[in-house]
Design an enzyme around this catalytic site. Structure first.
Site, mmCIF file in Angstrom:
data_model
loop_
_atom_site.group_PDB
_atom_site.id
_atom_site.type_symbol
_atom_site.label_atom_id
_atom_site.label_comp_id
_atom_site.label_asym_id
_atom_site.label_seq_id
_atom_site.Cartn_x
_atom_site.Cartn_y
_atom_site.Cartn_z
ATOM 1 N N LEU A 191 0.823 -1.219 0.000
ATOM 2 C CA LEU A 191 0.000 0.000 0.000
ATOM 3 C C LEU A 191 0.855 1.267 0.000
ATOM 4 O O LEU A 191 0.537 2.245 0.668
ATOM 5 C CB LEU A 191 -0.942 -0.017 1.205
ATOM 6 N N ALA A 192 1.965 1.228 -0.752
ATOM 7 C CA ALA A 192 2.727 2.476 -0.936
ATOM 8 C C ALA A 192 1.967 3.307 -1.973
ATOM 9 O O ALA A 192 0.755 3.115 -2.149
ATOM 10 C CB ALA A 192 4.156 2.145 -1.358
ATOM 11 N N GLY A 217 -0.103 1.072 -4.776
ATOM 12 C CA GLY A 217 -1.100 0.159 -4.221
ATOM 13 C C GLY A 217 -2.231 0.899 -3.523
ATOM 14 O O GLY A 217 -3.413 0.582 -3.716
ATOM 15 N N ASN A 230 -0.676 -4.595 4.023
ATOM 16 C CA ASN A 230 0.701 -4.147 3.780
ATOM 17 C C ASN A 230 1.591 -4.795 4.827
ATOM 18 O O ASN A 230 1.165 -5.006 5.972
ATOM 19 C CB ASN A 230 0.782 -2.618 3.904
ATOM 20 N N SER A 290 0.480 1.922 -15.693
ATOM 21 C CA SER A 290 1.176 3.205 -15.849
ATOM 22 C C SER A 290 0.244 4.366 -15.544
ATOM 23 O O SER A 290 -0.950 4.309 -15.810
ATOM 24 C CB SER A 290 1.722 3.369 -17.266
ATOM 25 N N LYS A 345 4.840 -2.974 -20.975
ATOM 26 C CA LYS A 345 5.064 -1.894 -19.989
ATOM 27 C C LYS A 345 6.529 -1.483 -19.986
ATOM 28 O O LYS A 345 6.861 -0.293 -19.881
ATOM 29 C CB LYS A 345 4.629 -2.338 -18.584
ATOM 30 N N HIS A 375 7.001 0.601 -22.979
ATOM 31 C CA HIS A 375 6.344 1.888 -22.670
ATOM 32 C C HIS A 375 7.317 2.784 -21.913
ATOM 33 O O HIS A 375 7.499 3.962 -22.225
ATOM 34 C CB HIS A 375 5.080 1.632 -21.837
ATOM 35 N N ASN A 376 7.970 2.215 -20.914
ATOM 36 C CA ASN A 376 8.902 3.024 -20.120
ATOM 37 C C ASN A 376 10.122 3.433 -20.940
ATOM 38 O O ASN A 376 10.639 4.541 -20.780
ATOM 39 C CB ASN A 376 9.345 2.259 -18.865
ATOM 40 N N GLU A 405 9.057 6.247 -22.836
ATOM 41 C CA GLU A 405 8.956 7.361 -21.863
ATOM 42 C C GLU A 405 10.342 8.011 -21.670
ATOM 43 O O GLU A 405 10.467 9.238 -21.646
ATOM 44 C CB GLU A 405 8.426 6.771 -20.562
#
Ligand SMILES: NC(=O)C1=CN([C@@H]2O[C@H](COP(=O)(O)OP(=O)(O)OC[C@H]3O[C@@H](n4cnc5c(N)ncnc54)[C@H](OP(=O)(O)O)[C@@H]3O)[C@@H](O)[C@H]2O)C=CC1
Ligand SMILES: O=C(CO)[C@H](O)[C@H](O)COP(=O)(O)O
Length: 482
Positions: free
Chosen positions: A11-12, A15, A33, A129, A183, A186-187, A190
């Protein structure tokens, strides 16, 4: 008690915001978490946004879920992800789903998927993303894994993803590691996009002597045209920011060392394996690397550069200055087309190599919103791939071929000006070199082959007839067919 539709562990930033997004869409979410304080903070601040079930342990989280169970893992990539999988997998039953939304390497995802499949568990490696804001308000979501798992998971993910023209920015990418592969690319794109933006800024700053605030105005203007994108939009915001402590533009206070967590490097490593030239992405990774080599930079600081100030239109020459700004805009657009074309080439090659059947048009569709590289431009890419005979390279799609043709003179002037002024522009330069390499009727690769044959008898092919040949360089220099 109502069972939760999905559980989120980790849950950072990502999340917690994905859990809130799910809850805001009316889904009951079980949250967990490793360190309890994050769960408490989420419930305390945002518990009112929807139905959350706070869980202390993986066992509690699993017990809180409806069947088949869906557990979304949002922890640090690498060993922590393996550790979390090993905590949860023994608690799950055949048919349940473990979804990894972190930035995992696609080869790890392939390994994990195969191992969990043997235990009857669906492992879904999912690219996500959009950063913090996207996770909360609608990210772009790129799930891999089996079709069957997508049937049970897809509607939920499509619900919380960004929407563009009513279309969700989430689609099934392909089996096992396909989601994390796209992904990763994608980065990589980016990285290239950000490098090109940084070079455009640097040229306006160093050649024209514009201030960050003035350049912010330029980027704001560019964001109204064909360059319109999230990264151009936030560039204007960053350039306008003033440092409260010093009163200087924030961009002048931030240390000029760009960091990286690894996805750009992975993209280039994989491109080397596949033999796909992604020079724009590679230069962007290396540019970050150069920026971080403080010692090298210090040692080279006094090497000679061009004499005097850059050749630039003087302050009074409004027309000349406006022309240079337009040149930079066109060079940026052209170089950006190259970077995306290279990234999509890598996706095509990866899809073929790993047997995924990735649909590039569908991918361009879900990258139109939610993700960091979202841009108006992706609609053009989608259109190009939806043609009856899609182009071999995006460069030859009519719209892009025309744009490159229109931009090329500006592009060449910008690269020449940068070289003349001693302003590094590796992104612009490599993009132009790629364009000219593909256009070239003949490349000096012929000489490279000749040299290889000379020192190593590596042989060569001829352009006028079939066969493999070697010249007897240390003998009478006649040619033999081998
Ligand atoms: N930040 C971003 O913009 C984006 C991030 N991602 C990816 O999403 C994932 C989550 O990113 P982010 O939210 O930034 O968080 P971080 O990558 O900073 O990871 C922190 C989270 O991982 C947990 N964690 C770390 N090690 C372990 C372990 N051994 N066992 C259990 N839990 C562990 C932490 O728990 P604890 O609180 O107990 O330390 C915490 O919940 C990452 O894989 C990241 O690459 C993807 C897209 C965008
Ligand atoms: O996945 C992301 C965005 O899409 C993350 O923000 C990622 O951390 C960016 O990479 P890096 O930190 O290497 O710049």
């Amino acid at each position: 008690m109502t069972k939760a539709r999905i559980g989120v562990t980790g849950l950072a930033v990502m999340g917690a915001n994905l859990a809130r997004n799910l809850a805001r869409h009316g889904h009951t979410v079980a949250v967990h978490n490793r360190s309890r304080y994050r769960t408490d903070a989420l419930l305390k601040e945002y518990g009112h946004e929807g139905e959350f079930v706070a869980c202390d342990t993986p066992e509690e989280l699993v017990a809180a879920l409806e069947r088949p169970r869906r557990v979304l893992i949002m922890v640090k990539a690498g060993a922590p992800t393996d550790a979390v999988i090993e905590e949860f997998a023994p608690l799950l039953e055949p048919g349940d789903m473990l979804v990894d939304g972190g930035n995992a390497h696609f080869l790890d995802t392939r390994r994990r998927e195969a191992a969990l499949r043997e235990r009857g568990i669906h492992f879904v490696g999912t690219g996500v993303s959009g950063g913090e804001e996207g996770a909360l308000l609608g990210p772009s979501i790129m799930p891999g894994g089996s079709k069957e798992s997508y049937e049970a998971l897809g509607p939920l993910l499509e619900d919380i993803a960004a929407k563009v023209d009513g279309v969700s920015c989430c689609t099934h990418i392909g089996p096992d590691g396909a989601g994390h592969f796209v992904k990763m690319v994608h980065n990589g794109i980016e990285y290239a996009d950000m490098q090109l933006i940084a070079e455009a800024y640097d040229l306006l700053r160093q050649v024209l002597g514009m201030s960050p605030a003035e350049i912010a105005d330029v980027f704001e203007e560019w964001n109204r045209g064909e360059l319109s994108s999230y990264l151009i939009e936030i560039t204007a915001e960053v350039l306008r920011q003033v440092d409260a402590a010093t009163g200087r533009p924030l961009v002048d206070v931030i240390a000029d060392r760009a960091e990286q967590k690894g996805t750009g490097r992975w993209t280039v490593q994989n491109a080397l394996e596949l033999g796909v030239p992604v020079s724009g992405i590679a230069e962007a990774v290396f540019a970050r690397s150069v920026s971080g080599h403080t010692e090298l930079r210090r040692a080279a600081r006094d090497l000679p550069g061009p004499e005097g100030a850059p050749q630039a239109p003087p302050a009074g020459d409004r027309e000349g200055r406006a022309e240079f700004v337009e040149d930079v805009r066109r060079a940026l657009y052209a170089s950006k087309i190259i970077a995306y074309a290279q990234g999509f080439d890598q996706i095509r090659a990866g899809s073929a190599e790993y047997g995924w059947d990735v649909d590039p048009g569908a991918l361009a569709t879900i990258w139109r919103g939610g993700c960091i590289i979202r841009a108006v431009f992706l609609d053009r890419i989608r259109e190009a791939y939806e043609q009856e005979s899609p182009p071999v390279t995006l460069l030859t799609a009519p719209l892009f071929a025309e744009a490159l043709g229109l931009a090329q003179e500006s592009w060449r002037r910008v690269v020449a000006t940068a070289a003349g002024a001693g302003v590094p522009a590796p992104g612009f330069s490599t993009a132009l070199a790629y364009y000219d390499s593909l256009r070239a009727g003949r490349l000096p690769a012929a000489l490279v082959q000749g040299l290889r044959d000379f020192f190593g008898a590596h042989t060569y092919q001829r352009s006028d007839r079939e066969g493999t040949f070697h010249t007897l360089w240390s003998g009478d220099r006649t040619e033999i067919e081998v």
